[in-house]
Write a protein that holds these residues in place. Structure first.
Motif, mmCIF file in Angstrom:
data_model
loop_
_atom_site.group_PDB
_atom_site.id
_atom_site.type_symbol
_atom_site.label_atom_id
_atom_site.label_comp_id
_atom_site.label_asym_id
_atom_site.label_seq_id
_atom_site.Cartn_x
_atom_site.Cartn_y
_atom_site.Cartn_z
ATOM 1 N N LEU A 149 44.503 41.209 44.189
ATOM 2 C CA LEU A 149 45.770 40.961 42.820
ATOM 3 C C LEU A 149 45.664 41.730 41.733
ATOM 4 O O LEU A 149 44.707 41.930 40.742
ATOM 5 N N ALA A 150 46.740 41.323 40.939
ATOM 6 C CA ALA A 150 47.507 42.408 39.639
ATOM 7 C C ALA A 150 47.318 41.347 38.377
ATOM 8 O O ALA A 150 46.881 40.190 38.976
ATOM 9 N N TRP A 151 47.275 41.457 37.417
ATOM 10 C CA TRP A 151 46.720 40.758 35.811
ATOM 11 C C TRP A 151 48.024 39.890 35.543
ATOM 12 O O TRP A 151 48.094 38.766 34.815
ATOM 13 N N ASN A 152 49.187 40.095 35.807
ATOM 14 C CA ASN A 152 50.405 39.941 34.715
ATOM 15 C C ASN A 152 50.992 38.826 35.401
ATOM 16 O O ASN A 152 51.540 37.933 34.797
ATOM 17 N N PHE A 153 50.775 38.275 36.526
ATOM 18 C CA PHE A 153 51.033 37.047 37.196
ATOM 19 C C PHE A 153 50.090 36.435 37.696
ATOM 20 O O PHE A 153 49.913 36.289 39.588
#
Length: 478
Positions: A149-153
């Motif tokens: 998973l990405a950090w932005n959401f």
């Protein structure tokens, strides 16, 4: 704010990492530690893989109604912890409190919507033209899924993966980003508290070279799914070839935002601001390159700069800012580099480009606006992923279509016009997985996916289930 220490969630238990290592979670607004998490290594990843294998055997054997009961129980427990989770998002990633609701909403919607979507999946009957057999195609869960998973959401990304994975009958290993792992670890704590079946979901974070590489190269996962950069996606694909795995990837974007002379000016302005500076510009579908027809370019630019200058910066649960910090000092410095590159190649910095006064501590940068963008600039070629807007005038439809498509990415695109023939043409010829016309809408039931170097497959909608299901043909002789 101190959120304490949070453990790995493996095999239904909250555990320390085998090495005993911990990782500090840093608030981007003030560079202060807000929490510590157990920091996984290779051995922890191997344990999670074995746990998920056992979890799949159990979870895939349950009826959809039983899986739905557990997903509903988890949804209820998450809603009871809404404030704590939203607060964690504010402090681990710099979100506004209002903006953090989007993350919570994605998780609870995913847990509610996907069981119903799975229930609506029907076996496909295939006619037999010789009348010798009956044939049908059936769906079955693929196996263990690993989600990067990405950090932005942080929680929106959890929601995009946990909903279809659990509804389909797959077990899931979640590896959140090291920049914003806190809220995902808190989900693990919630699952532990409600005695969620062991092994069905495992949550851990650690160095990618140890944790991600171990899981990607393992032959246990049947599915690898991720949200992140194109470069990371390419590495995951390369590392995955130890076995044949299903891949689902939402990767980088470089969205064109095209405003024609006949557009609804106010709507195009409102959304041009929202899609650039929401979440501090750290959105894969952000308006990356703003093209405005020459006849209204100066008017739009002036209004855009005015609106950007009015955005309120701030941080905290009790604050009501329009924009927070960017996630790291490195990302803030990258914004300065993009601005410097553009200005050196002829762009004009219309507003911003500085650290706000009194906000020297933390990763703050003013909302920034560049005019005179050209294809030679990094702001045209690269995914900005920050609060730097770049505008460019155009004269003809052919010109702006070529400019919009002049990118390796193909995720989202936006056009504003009332010309129906133009809408038809651009909807056909824009090389992007999403064409949004005269407005913007995202929802759990709407497919979200890209083409070219922006990904494989889809998040959201019934199409997301395809990543977690395999199809079998059953033919029976009459």
């Amino acid at each position: 704010m101190d959120f304490g220490y949070h453990k790995l969630y493996i095999d239904g238990k909250l555990v320390d990492s085998i090495s005993g290592k911990r990782h500090s979670v840093i608030c981007p607004a003030n560079e202060e530690e807000i929490a510590q998490i157990a920091w996984a290594g290779k051995e922890d990843a191997l344990l999670a893989l074995e746990s998920a294998r056992r979890g799949f055997d159990y979870w895939s054997s349950l009826s959809l109604s039983k899986r739905t009961e557990w997903m509903t129980k988890l949804r209820t427990a998450i809603l009871e912890k809404e404030h704590e989770l939203r607060s964690a998002l504010v402090y681990e990633m710099g979100k506004t409190y209002e903006g953090a609701w989007e993350d919570i909403e994605a998780v609870i919607n995913g847990l509610e919507w996907y069981p119903a979507a799975m229930k609506n999946m029907r076996d496909e009957q295939i006619p037999d033209y010789e009348n010798t057999h009956t044939h049908k195609m059936v769906h079955q869960p693929a196996g263990v899924a690993v989600a990067y998973l990405a950090w932005n959401f942080p929680l929106l990304n959890v929601g995009f993966k946990i909903g279809p994975a659990l509804a389909s009958g797959c077990s899931l290993i979640i590896k959140p980003s090291a920049l914003s792992p806190l809220s995902a670890y808190m989900i693990g704590g919630i699952m532990h508290d409600i005695d969620f079946p062991p092994g069905v979901v495992n949550i851990l974070c650690g160095p990618s070279r140890e944790v991600a590489t171990t899981m990607t190269t393992s032959t246990i996962p049947a599915v690898l799914t991720m949200i992140g950069s194109t470069a990371t996606g390419q590495k995951v694909i390369a590392d995955s070839t130890t076995s044949i795995k299903k891949l689902g990837m939402e990767l980088g974007g470089n969205a064109p935002f095209i405003v024609f002379e006949d557009a609804d000016f106010d709507k195009a302005l409102d959304l041009g601001i929202a899609l650039k500076f929401g979440n501090s510009g750290q959105i894969c579908v952000a308006a990356n390159r703003i093209f405005v027809h020459k006849s209204i370019y100066q008017k739009y630019l002036k209004a855009y700069v005015q609106r950007a200058s009015e955005l309120k910066l701030g941080h905290g649960v009790d604050e009501r800012p329009d924009m927070g910090p960017v996630v790291t000092r490195k990302d803030r410095d990258r914004m300065f580099e993009l601005i410097e590159d553009a200005v050196s190649k002829g762009a004009k910095l219309e507003y911003g480009g500085k650290i706000p006064k009194g906000m020297e501590k933390g990763n703050w940068i003013e909302p920034s606006v560049l005019s005179g963008m050209t294809p030679e600039m990094d702001v045209f070629r690269k995914e900005t992923f920050g609060p730097v807007a770049a505008l460019m005038p155009f004269e003809t439809d052919d010109e702006v279509l070529a400019l919009a498509n002049d990118t390796e990415f193909g995720l989202a695109s936006y056009i504003f016009t009332n010309d129906h023939k133009r809408i038809e043409r651009f909807s056909k010829d824009l090389q992007f997985g999403e064409i949004q016309v005269n407005g913007v809408k995202y929802s759990i039931y709407l497919p979200h996916g890209g083409i070219k170097n922006s990904g494989i497959g889809h998040d959201c909608s019934h199409l997301a289930l395809d990543d977690y299901l395999v199809k079998k043909r059953i033919s029976v002789a009459i």
